[in-house]
Design a protein around this motif. Structure first.
Motif, mmCIF file in Angstrom:
data_model
loop_
_atom_site.group_PDB
_atom_site.id
_atom_site.type_symbol
_atom_site.label_atom_id
_atom_site.label_comp_id
_atom_site.label_asym_id
_atom_site.label_seq_id
_atom_site.Cartn_x
_atom_site.Cartn_y
_atom_site.Cartn_z
ATOM 1 N N TRP A 141 0.851 -1.178 0.000
ATOM 2 C CA TRP A 141 0.000 0.000 0.000
ATOM 3 C C TRP A 141 0.894 1.237 0.000
ATOM 4 O O TRP A 141 2.113 1.149 -0.023
ATOM 5 C CB TRP A 141 -0.934 0.010 1.209
ATOM 6 N N VAL A 175 -13.028 10.203 -3.914
ATOM 7 C CA VAL A 175 -12.723 8.867 -3.394
ATOM 8 C C VAL A 175 -12.958 8.852 -1.886
ATOM 9 O O VAL A 175 -12.370 9.649 -1.150
ATOM 10 C CB VAL A 175 -11.267 8.479 -3.693
ATOM 11 N N SER A 176 -13.808 7.948 -1.421
ATOM 12 C CA SER A 176 -14.059 7.794 0.009
ATOM 13 C C SER A 176 -12.861 7.114 0.657
ATOM 14 O O SER A 176 -12.484 5.999 0.277
ATOM 15 C CB SER A 176 -15.316 6.949 0.230
ATOM 16 N N LEU A 177 -12.266 7.783 1.652
ATOM 17 C CA LEU A 177 -11.065 7.268 2.301
ATOM 18 C C LEU A 177 -11.198 7.350 3.818
ATOM 19 O O LEU A 177 -11.941 8.176 4.343
ATOM 20 C CB LEU A 177 -9.830 8.056 1.850
ATOM 21 N N THR A 178 -10.446 6.496 4.500
ATOM 22 C CA THR A 178 -10.386 6.518 5.957
ATOM 23 C C THR A 178 -9.125 7.247 6.392
ATOM 24 O O THR A 178 -8.028 6.954 5.895
ATOM 25 C CB THR A 178 -10.374 5.090 6.528
ATOM 26 N N THR A 229 -13.459 12.600 1.768
ATOM 27 C CA THR A 229 -13.483 12.364 0.331
ATOM 28 C C THR A 229 -12.391 13.196 -0.335
ATOM 29 O O THR A 229 -12.332 14.411 -0.149
ATOM 30 C CB THR A 229 -14.851 12.755 -0.269
ATOM 31 N N THR A 246 -7.191 1.170 -5.209
ATOM 32 C CA THR A 246 -7.366 2.620 -5.279
ATOM 33 C C THR A 246 -6.267 3.259 -6.119
ATOM 34 O O THR A 246 -6.528 4.167 -6.911
ATOM 35 C CB THR A 246 -7.371 3.227 -3.864
ATOM 36 N N LEU A 298 -3.510 4.084 0.870
ATOM 37 C CA LEU A 298 -4.132 3.718 -0.402
ATOM 38 C C LEU A 298 -3.762 2.289 -0.769
ATOM 39 O O LEU A 298 -2.578 1.953 -0.876
ATOM 40 C CB LEU A 298 -3.689 4.676 -1.509
ATOM 41 N N VAL A 308 -3.711 9.265 4.551
ATOM 42 C CA VAL A 308 -4.551 8.108 4.265
ATOM 43 C C VAL A 308 -3.676 6.987 3.730
ATOM 44 O O VAL A 308 -2.573 7.223 3.226
ATOM 45 C CB VAL A 308 -5.653 8.441 3.231
ATOM 46 N N SER A 329 -14.042 9.464 8.069
ATOM 47 C CA SER A 329 -14.112 9.436 6.609
ATOM 48 C C SER A 329 -13.855 10.813 6.014
ATOM 49 O O SER A 329 -14.226 11.835 6.597
ATOM 50 C CB SER A 329 -15.493 8.942 6.150
#
Length: 203
Positions: free
Chosen positions: A118, A144-147, A140, A164, A160, A158, A138
């Protein structure tokens, strides 16, 4: 309403300034236009746009001045790749989180740290948005929805995954590139409600 799960990488075909602080953007996206009609909503890099015309694999949308000022869409040029997502349908799975397609600000990619499976990517937060960003919450980024993996006073990071990196524009973004940011709308509602309680007033 969207979910932040990108359906396909589209390509900007042309950007035409309309002369009244707005622009007409044409985007190629075979999947998202397969059932698109005039008036439908498609998120382009996280910005909700309304389809005004469909011609084969290309859809055209108006972008008004407010959107150009508050997002990175004004920097788009023909040939640029963009993240595309159709509006969510009632009853569909919510794979990401509730995304409105209303950009809160433009951030900047600061640095990338590749790992074996990653990549950790860090972004600068515009002033005023940091209070809405929390670790494990969360956010965006370009649709793209990301944590959120980590957060500082003016940045967040974040992680990836390969999917993604391969299927969105985040895989090719470089340090210094602008990105559209939308914070979790629930955080803004909570702030509004708590603000009313703390001040003892109603707005």
């Amino acid at each position: 309403m969207f979910t932040g799960i990108v359906e396909e990488l589209g390509e900007v075909v042309r950007v035409t300034e309309t002369g009244d602080d707005s622009a007409l953007v044409a985007v190629r996206g075979p999947l998202v236009v397969s059932d698109a009609r005039h008036g439908d909503s498609i998120a382009v890099n996280g910005v909700c746009l309304t389809v005004v015309e469909v011609d084969g694999e290309v859809f055209t949308a108006d972008v008004m001045g407010e959107t150009l000022r508050r997002s990175a869409l004004g920097a788009l040029r023909p040939g640029d790749r963009v993240n595309l997502e159709r509006a969510a349908a009632l009853g569909s799975r919510l794979g990401g989180h509730l995304v409105q397609g209303h950009v809160d600000g433009v951030g900047e990619l600061l640095d990338r740290e590749p790992a074996e499976k990653w990549e950790t990517v860090r972004f600068r937060l515009p002033a005023g948005l940091a209070r809405y960003v929390v670790e494990k919450g969360s956010i965006t980024v370009d649709g793209v929805s990301l944590t959120v993996a980590a957060v500082g006073d003016d940045w967040f990071a974040v992680g990836l995954i390969p999917t993604t990196l391969a299927l969105t524009t985040l895989g090719v973004r470089r340090p210094g590139d602008p990105v559209n940011l939308e914070v979790d709308v629930l955080a803004k509602y909570v702030e509004r409600l708590l603000g009313d309680r703390l001040t003892g007033g109603a707005r």
